[in-house]
Scaffold this motif. Structure first.
Motif, short mmCIF file in Angstrom:
data_model
loop_
_atom_site.label_atom_id
_atom_site.label_comp_id
_atom_site.label_asym_id
_atom_site.label_seq_id
_atom_site.Cartn_x
_atom_site.Cartn_y
_atom_site.Cartn_z
N ALA A 184 0.85 -1.19 0.00
CA ALA A 184 0.00 0.00 0.00
C ALA A 184 0.88 1.24 0.00
O ALA A 184 2.10 1.15 0.18
CB ALA A 184 -0.90 0.01 1.24
N VAL A 185 0.24 2.39 -0.17
CA VAL A 185 0.93 3.66 0.05
C VAL A 185 0.67 4.07 1.50
O VAL A 185 -0.48 4.10 1.94
CB VAL A 185 0.41 4.75 -0.91
CG1 VAL A 185 1.12 6.08 -0.63
CG2 VAL A 185 0.66 4.34 -2.37
N TYR A 186 1.74 4.36 2.22
CA TYR A 186 1.66 4.73 3.62
C TYR A 186 1.94 6.23 3.77
O TYR A 186 2.95 6.73 3.28
CB TYR A 186 2.66 3.92 4.44
CG TYR A 186 2.22 2.48 4.60
CD1 TYR A 186 2.36 1.58 3.54
CD2 TYR A 186 1.63 2.03 5.77
CE1 TYR A 186 1.92 0.27 3.66
CE2 TYR A 186 1.19 0.72 5.90
CZ TYR A 186 1.35 -0.15 4.84
OH TYR A 186 0.90 -1.44 4.97
N TYR A 187 1.04 6.89 4.45
CA TYR A 187 1.14 8.34 4.63
C TYR A 187 1.43 8.69 6.09
O TYR A 187 0.72 8.22 6.99
CB TYR A 187 -0.17 9.02 4.23
CG TYR A 187 -0.62 8.79 2.81
CD1 TYR A 187 -1.60 7.84 2.53
CD2 TYR A 187 -0.10 9.53 1.77
CE1 TYR A 187 -2.04 7.64 1.23
CE2 TYR A 187 -0.53 9.33 0.47
CZ TYR A 187 -1.50 8.39 0.21
OH TYR A 187 -1.93 8.20 -1.08
N CYS A 188 2.43 9.50 6.27
CA CYS A 188 2.74 10.08 7.58
C CYS A 188 2.21 11.51 7.55
O CYS A 188 2.56 12.29 6.66
CB CYS A 188 4.25 10.04 7.79
SG CYS A 188 4.87 10.97 9.19
N ILE A 189 1.37 11.86 8.49
CA ILE A 189 0.71 13.17 8.49
C ILE A 189 0.86 13.79 9.87
O ILE A 189 0.60 13.12 10.88
CB ILE A 189 -0.79 13.03 8.15
CG1 ILE A 189 -0.96 12.43 6.75
CG2 ILE A 189 -1.49 14.38 8.25
CD1 ILE A 189 -2.39 12.03 6.42
N VAL A 190 1.28 15.03 9.89
CA VAL A 190 1.38 15.76 11.15
C VAL A 190 0.21 16.73 11.23
O VAL A 190 -0.07 17.45 10.26
CB VAL A 190 2.73 16.51 11.24
CG1 VAL A 190 2.73 17.48 12.39
CG2 VAL A 190 3.86 15.50 11.37
N ARG A 191 -0.44 16.74 12.34
CA ARG A 191 -1.65 17.55 12.45
C ARG A 191 -1.83 18.05 13.87
O ARG A 191 -1.68 17.29 14.82
CB ARG A 191 -2.85 16.71 12.03
CG ARG A 191 -4.15 17.47 11.96
CD ARG A 191 -5.30 16.55 11.62
NE ARG A 191 -5.78 15.83 12.78
CZ ARG A 191 -6.90 15.11 12.79
NH1 ARG A 191 -7.61 15.00 11.71
NH2 ARG A 191 -7.27 14.49 13.88
N SER A 192 -2.21 19.30 14.00
CA SER A 192 -2.55 19.81 15.32
C SER A 192 -4.04 19.63 15.55
O SER A 192 -4.80 19.43 14.60
CB SER A 192 -2.18 21.29 15.44
OG SER A 192 -3.00 22.06 14.58
N LEU A 193 -4.44 19.66 16.78
CA LEU A 193 -5.86 19.51 17.09
C LEU A 193 -6.43 20.80 17.65
O LEU A 193 -7.42 20.81 18.36
CB LEU A 193 -6.06 18.36 18.07
CG LEU A 193 -5.69 16.98 17.52
CD1 LEU A 193 -5.97 15.90 18.55
CD2 LEU A 193 -6.44 16.68 16.23
N GLY A 194 -5.78 21.90 17.32
CA GLY A 194 -6.27 23.17 17.82
C GLY A 194 -7.42 23.70 16.99
O GLY A 194 -7.54 23.42 15.80
N GLY A 195 -8.31 24.47 17.61
CA GLY A 195 -9.41 25.10 16.91
C GLY A 195 -10.32 24.08 16.27
O GLY A 195 -10.62 23.05 16.86
#
Lengths: 114, 112
Positions: free
Chosen positions: B84-95
């Motif tokens: 598969a294609v594996y995605y690393c994602i950085v995300r904040s949970l603000g707002g």
């Protein structure tokens, strides 16, 4: 295990026609999203929806697009006048209000505009 | 959200551990690391996420370095179905910003 479902799996339409893509999110989820993926390209965010209103939308999500939660279970994406470049996979996702908002995706609707 | 860097492709032998790296050197303190995968144009599938501690679930383990500038997703015993294609994602949970920003990811090919 609960899952997001989408209908239809494949939609073929003529340019200029209106299409409605349907999604049934996971039942206790409160946040809903649409993404699209043009063939061979990245998955792109379109819109997020919470509490019966759009919370965020991307530049792609112009006046031709609209979303609606017509009842307690469905979440729809409408494209008013389809263009050839709207051909893509459209994915619906939902997330809970607890935890860290991990999103669960449906299998997608392949939209082909001819 | 911080940018991530992943190798475009990796190979792994079936039954061996697959270790997928991700660099997120500009990550900020309130940003989480998420991993998703996409099998052959299916909908992206959530795998795991973490803030700073290592995490493990039934699918994978996530190792985050102490400085949080990089992470590794580990599939302990890769199978052909993990291709598969594996995605690393950085995300904040603000707002109210909970969108996921996908990059090109890493195409993991598990070979028999």
């Amino acid at each position: 295990e609960p899952e997001v479902t989408q209908t239809p799996s494949h939609q073929v339409t003529q340019m200029g026609q209106e299409v409605i893509l349907r999604c049934v999110p996971i039942s206790n989820h409160l946040y809903f999203y649409w993404y699209r993926q043009i063939l061979g390209q990245k998955v792109e965010f379109l819109v997020s929806f919470y509490n019966n209103e759009i919370s965020e939308k991307s530049e792609i999500f112009d006046d031709q697009f609209s979303v609606e939660r017509p009842d307690g279970s469905n979440f729809t994406l409408k494209i008013r006048s389809t263009k050839l470049e709207d051909s893509a996979m459209y994915f619906c996702a939902s997330s809970d209000w607890t935890g860290d908002y991990e999103q669960y995706f449906g299998p997608g609707t392949r939209l082909t505009v001819t | 959200d911080a940018k991530t860097t992943q190798p475009p492709s990796m190979d792994c032998a079936e039954g061996r551990a697959a270790n997928l790296p991700c660099n997120h050197s500009t990550i900020s303190g309130n940003e989480y690391v998420y991993w998703y995968r996409q099998i052959h144009s299916q909908g992206p599938q959530y795998i795991i996420h973490g803030l700073k501690n290592n995490e493990t679930n039934e699918m994978a383990s996530l190792i985050i370095t102490e400085d949080r500038k990089s992470s590794t997703l580990i599939l302990p015993h890769a199978t052909l179905r993990d291709t598969a294609v594996y995605y690393c994602i950085v995300r904040s949970l603000g707002g109210s910003n909970y969108k996921l920003t996908f990059g090109k990811g890493t195409l993991l090919t598990v070979n028999p």
